[in-house]
Scaffold this motif. Structure first.
Motif, PDB file in Angstrom:
ATOM      1  N   GLU A  89     -32.187  27.114  -6.548  1.00  0.00           N
ATOM      2  CA  GLU A  89     -31.090  26.805  -7.389  1.00  0.00           C
ATOM      3  C   GLU A  89     -30.607  25.470  -6.977  1.00  0.00           C
ATOM      4  O   GLU A  89     -30.715  25.066  -5.829  1.00  0.00           O
ATOM      5  N   VAL A  90     -29.891  24.690  -7.936  1.00  0.00           N
ATOM      6  CA  VAL A  90     -29.149  23.602  -7.634  1.00  0.00           C
ATOM      7  C   VAL A  90     -27.509  23.923  -8.185  1.00  0.00           C
ATOM      8  O   VAL A  90     -27.470  24.237  -9.177  1.00  0.00           O
ATOM      9  N   HIS A  91     -26.704  23.744  -7.241  1.00  0.00           N
ATOM     10  CA  HIS A  91     -25.352  23.783  -7.474  1.00  0.00           C
ATOM     11  C   HIS A  91     -24.761  22.427  -7.287  1.00  0.00           C
ATOM     12  O   HIS A  91     -24.961  21.342  -6.599  1.00  0.00           O
ATOM     13  N   GLY A  92     -24.085  21.872  -8.337  1.00  0.00           N
ATOM     14  CA  GLY A  92     -23.468  20.644  -8.259  1.00  0.00           C
ATOM     15  C   GLY A  92     -22.052  20.559  -9.213  1.00  0.00           C
ATOM     16  O   GLY A  92     -21.501  21.527  -9.871  1.00  0.00           O
ATOM     17  N   THR A  93     -21.622  19.172  -9.288  1.00  0.00           N
ATOM     18  CA  THR A  93     -20.401  18.992  -9.803  1.00  0.00           C
ATOM     19  C   THR A  93     -20.704  19.140 -11.404  1.00  0.00           C
ATOM     20  O   THR A  93     -21.555  18.579 -12.019  1.00  0.00           O
ATOM     21  N   PRO A  94     -19.969  19.974 -12.192  1.00  0.00           N
ATOM     22  CA  PRO A  94     -19.870  20.028 -13.696  1.00  0.00           C
ATOM     23  C   PRO A  94     -19.346  18.693 -14.420  1.00  0.00           C
ATOM     24  O   PRO A  94     -18.140  18.220 -14.160  1.00  0.00           O
ATOM     25  N   MET A  95     -20.399  17.922 -15.100  1.00  0.00           N
ATOM     26  CA  MET A  95     -19.775  16.685 -15.491  1.00  0.00           C
ATOM     27  C   MET A  95     -19.453  16.792 -16.849  1.00  0.00           C
ATOM     28  O   MET A  95     -19.367  17.828 -17.320  1.00  0.00           O
ATOM     29  N   VAL A  96     -19.204  15.688 -17.586  1.00  0.00           N
ATOM     30  CA  VAL A  96     -18.837  15.596 -19.051  1.00  0.00           C
ATOM     31  C   VAL A  96     -19.886  16.003 -20.071  1.00  0.00           C
ATOM     32  O   VAL A  96     -19.753  16.967 -20.674  1.00  0.00           O
ATOM     33  N   ARG A  97     -21.055  15.704 -19.832  1.00  0.00           N
ATOM     34  CA  ARG A  97     -22.339  16.434 -20.468  1.00  0.00           C
ATOM     35  C   ARG A  97     -22.982  17.038 -19.491  1.00  0.00           C
ATOM     36  O   ARG A  97     -22.973  17.207 -18.339  1.00  0.00           O
ATOM     37  N   PRO A  98     -24.184  17.951 -20.246  1.00  0.00           N
ATOM     38  CA  PRO A  98     -24.805  18.943 -19.411  1.00  0.00           C
ATOM     39  C   PRO A  98     -25.629  18.149 -18.109  1.00  0.00           C
ATOM     40  O   PRO A  98     -26.015  16.828 -18.435  1.00  0.00           O
ATOM     41  N   THR A  99     -25.861  18.844 -17.150  1.00  0.00           N
ATOM     42  CA  THR A  99     -26.708  18.075 -16.060  1.00  0.00           C
ATOM     43  C   THR A  99     -28.068  18.757 -15.915  1.00  0.00           C
ATOM     44  O   THR A  99     -28.128  19.823 -15.560  1.00  0.00           O
ATOM     45  N   PRO A 100     -29.241  18.378 -16.537  1.00  0.00           N
ATOM     46  CA  PRO A 100     -30.389  18.848 -16.385  1.00  0.00           C
ATOM     47  C   PRO A 100     -30.870  19.005 -15.070  1.00  0.00           C
ATOM     48  O   PRO A 100     -30.714  18.307 -14.435  1.00  0.00           O
ATOM     49  N   VAL A 101     -31.604  20.171 -14.983  1.00  0.00           N
ATOM     50  CA  VAL A 101     -31.910  20.446 -13.619  1.00  0.00           C
ATOM     51  C   VAL A 101     -33.551  20.888 -13.630  1.00  0.00           C
ATOM     52  O   VAL A 101     -33.810  22.009 -14.351  1.00  0.00           O
ATOM     53  N   THR A 102     -34.415  20.283 -13.128  1.00  0.00           N
ATOM     54  CA  THR A 102     -35.908  20.587 -12.961  1.00  0.00           C
ATOM     55  C   THR A 102     -36.366  21.188 -11.685  1.00  0.00           C
ATOM     56  O   THR A 102     -35.986  20.757 -10.702  1.00  0.00           O
ATOM     57  N   LEU A 103     -36.704  22.428 -11.630  1.00  0.00           N
ATOM     58  CA  LEU A 103     -37.058  23.266 -10.488  1.00  0.00           C
ATOM     59  C   LEU A 103     -38.458  23.453 -10.233  1.00  0.00           C
ATOM     60  O   LEU A 103     -39.147  23.803 -11.646  1.00  0.00           O
ATOM     61  N   SER A 104     -39.146  23.302  -9.054  1.00  0.00           N
ATOM     62  CA  SER A 104     -40.445  23.675  -8.813  1.00  0.00           C
ATOM     63  C   SER A 104     -40.793  24.506  -7.663  1.00  0.00           C
ATOM     64  O   SER A 104     -40.194  23.928  -6.409  1.00  0.00           O
ATOM     65  N   THR A 105     -41.333  25.698  -7.682  1.00  0.00           N
ATOM     66  CA  THR A 105     -41.411  26.347  -6.467  1.00  0.00           C
ATOM     67  C   THR A 105     -42.986  26.641  -6.617  1.00  0.00           C
ATOM     68  O   THR A 105     -43.386  27.876  -6.913  1.00  0.00           O
ATOM     69  N   PRO A 106     -44.183  25.916  -6.281  1.00  0.00           N
ATOM     70  CA  PRO A 106     -45.466  26.384  -6.272  1.00  0.00           C
ATOM     71  C   PRO A 106     -45.837  27.373  -5.610  1.00  0.00           C
ATOM     72  O   PRO A 106     -45.145  27.546  -4.368  1.00  0.00           O
ATOM     73  N   GLY A 107     -46.638  28.444  -6.016  1.00  0.00           N
ATOM     74  CA  GLY A 107     -46.994  29.506  -5.177  1.00  0.00           C
ATOM     75  C   GLY A 107     -46.038  30.773  -5.619  1.00  0.00           C
ATOM     76  O   GLY A 107     -46.447  31.873  -5.275  1.00  0.00           O
ATOM     77  N   CYS A 108     -45.000  30.433  -6.079  1.00  0.00           N
ATOM     78  CA  CYS A 108     -43.890  31.640  -6.158  1.00  0.00           C
ATOM     79  C   CYS A 108     -44.452  32.460  -7.594  1.00  0.00           C
ATOM     80  O   CYS A 108     -45.034  31.751  -8.766  1.00  0.00           O
ATOM     81  N   MET A 109     -44.241  33.677  -7.692  1.00  0.00           N
ATOM     82  CA  MET A 109     -44.242  34.360  -8.938  1.00  0.00           C
ATOM     83  C   MET A 109     -43.186  34.117  -9.912  1.00  0.00           C
ATOM     84  O   MET A 109     -42.074  34.077  -9.562  1.00  0.00           O
ATOM     85  N   GLN A 110     -43.707  33.619 -10.965  1.00  0.00           N
ATOM     86  CA  GLN A 110     -42.921  33.032 -12.044  1.00  0.00           C
ATOM     87  C   GLN A 110     -42.301  34.235 -13.043  1.00  0.00           C
ATOM     88  O   GLN A 110     -42.880  35.184 -13.257  1.00  0.00           O
TER      89      GLN A 110
END
Length: 573
Positions: free
Chosen positions: A552-573
């Protein structure tokens, strides 16, 4: 026919029976999955009649699935190599989903989300208390079902069986999340709303136009009083009502916090939200409030204008004392940008903010709008870090521990592998209205004993040079050229990790701070954006051996949405 022929006949009969049962169980479970999702949506929307109908259909499917897999022959064949584990998985899934349907979903349809709707300004605490037993039992059933599926060894499952189990697991997670949240709500709300006596809550209204770790400059504040289910505004204040630029912090600062954020976090009230640790901000806010007003504070709530716009989507437009109509569409630009073009005097701006907060508050407490939509939007605000809550009630704190509502980072990586990316304005302006942020993280936690995390935080200025020249001084600030944005970005790694390298636009940089904070590695990097510029902060982290939950990524809530792209190769999706 002979013994061999008789054996073949018996085997063929068994195969035919098992195939028939397998096809029936598969069909019933596949039909049950969308029914569970439908019930969830209908309950949240407040459509109990439709939810009850869907729940009955769900129960019919799950009973048939459980019946098809419940015979002695089925259990006996679970010992057969290869096929046996798949039969066992289907049986466990059928039993788990039937348990969920009978003991959780069907009882839950008797609950009405409208019990949360205020009537004449009061929420019915007695009705909330009456819901607790049903909700608790339903949530326990959902947890049992999830635990049963979790015990299924998926290593040797056929593709279709494994996919089906994964779909059920996901569906159970959604239903369980809904029930878990509802159970926490019905346990916490009565006490929080003054069932045992009046409670005072200090609400911080954070401005995302001037970013701070948990949201923004908390320039506007409201003291709410809750008693016997009724909430009222007792007092309103702004940052100018407190002693700022003080010679020393209002409370002692720990060495790590002061080293990372400077002593200004305790000397200026606009800076008390620099840290992502909301409980520490609470200590500062309570100290300021006690010094200036002396009123007892039992809890602290944080909110922002973006979350306010979400609520307006549920309540509908509200009319302000100024004559303005505040809507879900115009609340953010009006409160975070246009107000500074309209009013130059900060005191007048604060009056406008107070009027907006009071108008929306009145709409919510009057029971206007769709309760289901309101709950959905509050959940959305919580998930985005725009709504946080601290209470001095130890029983409430225990119930809420570990949720996003508390505004804290996890103390380990077991349930979530969290990377933090927090934005703090250094311009002394309202220029973060024109700043967009995106996050990208890849982790090898399912491939390596010591996972490597590579990621980036990209900051983009959305204003052009021509428009920047016409910005009011209150928006542009006085320390930089109009349109320039100076930002401190604070990165936190997982617990036990190290932050190995940091680059800005491909060039290695030395962080202005590198050390520990909140039990995690942390670095601070300053970036500078002229109008239209893009700054990409890239980093590499190495985790310690241990258990790692979902990334997960936790961050500052900005004026507009903050897109987050995550990748965990080998993990069960």
């Amino acid at each position: 026919m002979g013994s061999f022929g008789a054996a073949l006949l018996v085997f063929g009969g068994v195969a035919l029976v098992m195939t028939t049962h397998m096809v029936q169980a598969k069909g019933e479970l596949e039909a049950a999955i969308p029914m569970a999702a439908a019930v969830q949506k209908q309950l949240v929307a407040g459509d109990n009649e439709a939810a009850a109908l869907s729940a009955r259909k769900l129960e019919s499917h799950t009973k048939k699935a459980a019946g098809a897999t419940g015979g002695r022959l089925w259990r006996a064949l679970e010992w057969v190599p290869v096929a046996g584990p798949n039969l066992a998985a289907v049986r466990v899934a059928a039993v788990a989903v039937n348990d969920l349907a009978v003991n959780a979903v069907v009882p839950a349809t008797g609950l009405s989300i409208d019990q949360l709707k205020p009537v004449h300004g009061r929420i019915n605490l007695e009705a909330l208390a009456a819901m607790e037993g049903t909700v608790q039992a339903a949530n326990a059933s959902a947890n049992r079902a999830s635990a049963q599926l979790a015990r299924v060894d998926r290593a040797g499952l056929f593709g279709p069986v494994e996919a089906g189990i994964a779909r059920l697991d996901s569906g159970l997670g959604q239903v369980g999340g809904l029930l878990d949240g509802l159970e926490k709500t019905v346990k916490v709300l009565p006490g929080a709303l003054g069932a045992e006596g009046p409670r005072n809550y200090l609400m911080l209204f954070q401005s995302n136009a001037e970013s701070r770790g948990t949201g923004g400059n908390p320039a506007a504040m409201v003291l709410l009083t809750a008693e016997d289910g009724k909430i009222s505004i007792s007092q309103q204040a702004s940052s100018t009502d407190f002693v700022n630029a003080r010679p020393k912090p209002i409370i002692p600062l720990d060495r790590e916090t002061e080293a990372l954020y400077g002593d200004k976090i305790g000397r200026w009230i606009p800076d008390m939200t620099l840290t992502p640790d909301f409980p520490f901000t609470v200590k500062l806010a309570k100290a300021y409030w006690a010094e200036s007003f002396g009123t007892r504070v039992d809890g602290v709530i944080s909110f922002d204008p973006v979350a306010l716009s979400y609520l307006l989507g549920a309540t509908g437009p509200v009319t302000l004392a100024t004559g303005d109509t505040l809507t879900a569409e115009n609340a953010v630009p009006l409160l975070l940008n246009e107000v500074y073009f309209r009013y130059e005097d900060p005191k007048v701006q604060d009056v406008f903010f107070a009027a907006a907060a009071a108008s929306v508050f009145d709409a919510i407490t009057s029971g206007v709008g769709d309760t289901g939509a309101l709950v959905q939007q509050l959940t959305r605000a919580t998930d985005e870090g725009r709504l946080m809550y601290w209470t001095d009630d130890k029983s409430q704190s225990k119930i809420l521990a570990g949720t996003r509502l508390t505004g804290t980072l996890p103390t380990d990586n077991a349930n979530a592998t969290v990377v933090g990316a927090y934005i703090n304005d250094n311009t002394g302006s309202k220029m973060d209205y024109y700043l967009d942020v995106t996050n990208d993280v890849t982790s090898t936690q399912c491939q390596a004993r010591k996972p490597v995390l590579t990621g980036s935080v990209t900051l983009t200025s959305t204003i052009n040079a021509a428009d920047a020249r016409h910005l009011p001084a209150y928006i542009a600030g006085v320390n930089f050229r109009p349109g320039d944005i100076s930002t401190d970005v604070v990165l936190y790694g997982p617990v036990g990790a190290t932050i190995d390298s940091v680059q800005v636009n491909g060039h290695k940089v030395k962080p202005s701070y590198s050390g520990q904070h909140l039990g995690r590695p942390a670095v601070k990097v300053r970036v500078f954006n002229v109008p239209g510029a893009v700054r990409k902060i890239s980093y590499t982290m190495t985790g310690a051996p241990g258990k790692y939950g979902p990334l997960e990524v936790h961050g500052t809530p900005m004026v507009r949405p903050t897109p987050v792209t995550l990748s965990t190769p080998g993990c069960m999706q």
